[in-house]
Design a protein around this motif. Sequence first.
Motif, PDB file in Angstrom:
ATOM      1  N   GLY A  21     132.803 152.580  -4.121  1.00 32.08           N
ATOM      2  CA  GLY A  21     131.671 153.800  -4.117  1.00 32.08           C
ATOM      3  C   GLY A  21     131.176 153.551  -2.614  1.00 32.08           C
ATOM      4  N   LEU A  22     129.587 154.157  -2.477  1.00 28.41           N
ATOM      5  CA  LEU A  22     129.193 154.215  -1.368  1.00 28.41           C
ATOM      6  C   LEU A  22     128.667 152.593  -1.056  1.00 28.41           C
ATOM      7  N   TRP A  23     128.784 152.212   0.441  1.00 32.18           N
ATOM      8  CA  TRP A  23     128.296 150.872   0.809  1.00 32.18           C
ATOM      9  C   TRP A  23     126.691 151.383   1.160  1.00 32.18           C
ATOM     10  N   LEU A  24     125.724 150.657   0.366  1.00 28.82           N
ATOM     11  CA  LEU A  24     124.477 151.103   0.404  1.00 28.82           C
ATOM     12  C   LEU A  24     123.641 151.164   1.820  1.00 28.82           C
ATOM     13  N   SER A  25     123.646 150.002   2.238  1.00 26.42           N
ATOM     14  CA  SER A  25     123.315 149.928   3.729  1.00 26.42           C
ATOM     15  C   SER A  25     123.599 151.136   4.820  1.00 26.42           C
ATOM     16  N   GLU A  26     124.855 151.539   4.506  1.00 21.70           N
ATOM     17  CA  GLU A  26     125.437 152.560   5.246  1.00 21.70           C
ATOM     18  C   GLU A  26     124.756 154.058   5.183  1.00 21.70           C
ATOM     19  N   LEU A  27     123.967 154.111   4.030  1.00 27.85           N
ATOM     20  CA  LEU A  27     122.941 155.127   3.699  1.00 27.85           C
ATOM     21  C   LEU A  27     121.440 154.925   3.948  1.00 27.85           C
ATOM     22  N   THR A  28     121.078 153.990   3.633  1.00 29.28           N
ATOM     23  CA  THR A  28     119.615 153.483   3.544  1.00 29.28           C
ATOM     24  C   THR A  28     118.922 153.220   5.029  1.00 29.28           C
ATOM     25  N   HIS A  29     119.933 152.909   6.001  1.00 25.27           N
ATOM     26  CA  HIS A  29     119.353 152.525   7.326  1.00 25.27           C
ATOM     27  C   HIS A  29     119.156 153.897   8.004  1.00 25.27           C
ATOM     28  N   ILE A  30     120.206 154.842   8.148  1.00 26.26           N
ATOM     29  CA  ILE A  30     119.922 156.150   8.598  1.00 26.26           C
ATOM     30  C   ILE A  30     118.952 157.043   7.982  1.00 26.26           C
ATOM     31  N   ALA A  84     129.853 158.977  12.225  1.00 27.57           N
ATOM     32  CA  ALA A  84     130.506 158.286  10.697  1.00 27.57           C
ATOM     33  C   ALA A  84     130.417 156.778  10.987  1.00 27.57           C
ATOM     34  N   ILE A  85     130.432 156.249   9.833  1.00 27.04           N
ATOM     35  CA  ILE A  85     130.225 154.776   9.892  1.00 27.04           C
ATOM     36  C   ILE A  85     131.198 154.159   9.010  1.00 27.04           C
ATOM     37  N   LEU A 143     128.530 160.786   8.309  1.00 25.12           N
ATOM     38  CA  LEU A 143     129.364 160.356   6.960  1.00 25.12           C
ATOM     39  C   LEU A 143     129.165 158.964   6.711  1.00 25.12           C
ATOM     40  N   ALA A 144     128.603 158.747   5.738  1.00 22.76           N
ATOM     41  CA  ALA A 144     128.343 157.192   5.224  1.00 22.76           C
ATOM     42  C   ALA A 144     129.615 156.585   4.736  1.00 22.76           C
ATOM     43  N   ILE A 189     126.498 162.700   4.437  1.00 20.15           N
ATOM     44  CA  ILE A 189     127.716 163.030   3.221  1.00 20.15           C
ATOM     45  C   ILE A 189     128.136 161.687   2.609  1.00 20.15           C
ATOM     46  N   VAL A 190     128.246 161.539   1.149  1.00 21.89           N
ATOM     47  CA  VAL A 190     128.477 160.268   0.467  1.00 21.89           C
ATOM     48  C   VAL A 190     129.646 160.537  -0.270  1.00 21.89           C
ATOM     49  N   THR A 191     130.179 159.539  -1.067  1.00 24.71           N
ATOM     50  CA  THR A 191     131.272 159.575  -1.961  1.00 24.71           C
ATOM     51  C   THR A 191     131.046 159.627  -3.391  1.00 24.71           C
TER      52      THR A 191
END
Length: 231
Positions: free
Chosen positions: A24-33, A134-135, A102-103, A9-11
């Motif tokens: 916005g979304l912090w990119l690395s908090e999505l890309t790594h997972i 969640a991060i 939750l990114a 889930i992202v913003t």
Amino acid sequence: MSTLKILIIVTNVGMYASGHLKTGLWLSELTHIYHAAKEKGYEITIASPEGGNVPIDPESLKYFTLDKISTTYWNDISFCEILNNSKRLEDIASKDYDLVYLAGGHGTMYDFPDDSTLQSIIKKQYENGRIVAAICHGVGGLLNVKLSNGEYLIKGKEMTGFDWFEETIARRKKEVPFNLEAAIKQRGGNLKKAFIPMTSNVVVADHLITGQNPFSSKEMARVVIKEMEKL
């Protein structure tokens, strides 16, 4: 064995309320997972409260924060297309997932905490004994989740999240809508901080996994996948 399914889930929020700065979304908090799950062949769904475009925090695209994995995905047209067309939470809320993640990014402070669909997804996921992760500021999405017994999900749980001193370092204290650290403590969460601010810290409390900041992205992905492999 069926394919494990994960929901990230992202913003949808790309601007602070002041209107002065983009977020916005912090990119690395999505890309790594995302990368770790893709390597395992998991089925991945990326969704947001409103669906559609996912704004990226420009701070997360700067050379000192943009790591190799994030750079690769940021330059991937098909991945960016997914971010332009995230699913709407309401449309996928009835489905079952092995992991709900939750990114973060400051944008989540606006659209995660009071989203009733997000809360019901997390409540169902947690009470079914499935992994909730969640991060960073994404932890804000856990704040107002109440379990069937009426208690806050995070009450009495060891956990982490972006703390107030880190907010000072990030120079966002005057921009954020609330103090995440204070809100976690107010709801009875047992906040565990990294010994050195802005360094990796991941806390596992049964099937709740939390990461403190963007620098936890890599370890968070590793820990979550390790827990997923126990399923």
